[in-house]
Design a protein around this motif. Structure first.
Motif, mmCIF file in Angstrom:
data_model
loop_
_atom_site.group_PDB
_atom_site.id
_atom_site.type_symbol
_atom_site.label_atom_id
_atom_site.label_comp_id
_atom_site.label_asym_id
_atom_site.label_seq_id
_atom_site.Cartn_x
_atom_site.Cartn_y
_atom_site.Cartn_z
ATOM 1 N N GLU A 106 0.870 -1.298 -0.101
ATOM 2 C CA GLU A 106 0.006 0.150 -0.013
ATOM 3 C C GLU A 106 0.995 1.105 0.087
ATOM 4 O O GLU A 106 2.117 1.196 0.418
ATOM 5 C CB GLU A 106 -1.055 0.071 1.263
ATOM 6 N N HIS A 162 0.491 4.052 1.753
ATOM 7 C CA HIS A 162 -0.059 5.152 2.759
ATOM 8 C C HIS A 162 0.956 5.790 3.635
ATOM 9 O O HIS A 162 2.267 5.472 3.242
ATOM 10 C CB HIS A 162 -0.805 4.274 3.673
ATOM 11 N N CYS A 172 1.075 -0.476 6.224
ATOM 12 C CA CYS A 172 -0.088 -1.042 6.447
ATOM 13 C C CYS A 172 -0.194 -2.171 7.582
ATOM 14 O O CYS A 172 -0.796 -2.174 8.651
ATOM 15 C CB CYS A 172 -1.026 -1.470 5.516
#
Length: 228
Positions: free
Chosen positions: A196, A198, A202
């Motif tokens: 991911e 982000h 994660c």
């Protein structure tokens, strides 16, 4: 002698880079990072930071069009969800096929591209960070010993016996890679492994789970931040 290292910005390839620098000196090492259409550029930025840390030449290559027909969940154009959970659990649902985050023949394409660049740069070795955990259960078949041996033979013969593949972790699990990296003082805080994109890793995808476990088995904590 010179070496080219396939550097993704992740834990394994960064440890490979550290080994190559130790062996050849940073002036004789080239880092090659490949964009393949992944969902985010955090690993490319990590690769840049790692190569800057080691003061090695850094090259990027875009192979994203090669994977435009794939629906692999790692690719930006895919509607598939990135699966959560350990790889051994994911493999129970694949009926012997690779996991959904397997990018079709990615390492084959990466190594072939790396060979062309390595020869142009006067390198005699290509390093990449395949290890036994990724090959286990056919999760990522292009990380296996059989694949590595076949590609090494092809590249050695196809380069006029000028170039060979070095896969130093092919018989190690990820904990073994981390153990070696800790001994080399690898800057793991600069790396990114999560599928991911982000602000924090994660902690739930297969590669996050494997990474955290590898540090725990070495009696230490991963220096990057996690959501979970």
């Amino acid at each position: 002698m010179k070496a080219l290292v396939l550097i993704s910005g992740g834990l394994d390839s960064t440890t490979c880079l550290a080994l190559a620098v130790k062996e050849y000196g940073n002036e004789n090492v080239v880092g090659l990072s490949i964009f393949y259409g992944q969902r985010h550029d955090k690993e490319i930025k990590a690769a840049d930071a790692v190569c800057d840390y080691y003061k090695v030449e850094y090259i990027t290559l875009d192979l994203s069009t090669m994977f435009q027909f794939s629906d692999c969940s790692l690719l930006k154009h895919s509607d598939e969800e990135i699966p959560e959970g350990a790889y051994e659990l994911q493999l129970k649902e694949t009926n012997g096929k690779p996991v959904s985050t397997y990018v079709p023949f990615r390492n084959g394409l990466f190594l072939s591209s790396a060979a062309a660049i390595a020869l142009s740069k006067g390198c005699s070795k290509i390093y990449y960070g395949a290890h036994a955990d990724d090959a286990a259960g056919n999760a990522y078949p292009d990380c296996s010993s059989d694949f590595n041996n076949a590609m090494n033979t092809a590249i050695y013969e196809g380069s006029g016996k000028q170039l060979q593949i070095e896969a130093p972790f092919i018989g190690l699990n990820k904990a073994g890679v981390v153990k070696m990296g800790l001994e080399l003082n690898v800057p793991y805080e600069l790396t990114w492994s999560c599928y991911e994109g982000h602000d924090k890793a994660c902690g739930r995808c297969g590669t996050c789970i494997d990474r955290k476990k590898a540090f725990e088995l070495n009696g230490t904590t991963d220096p990057i931040a996690y959501e979970d």
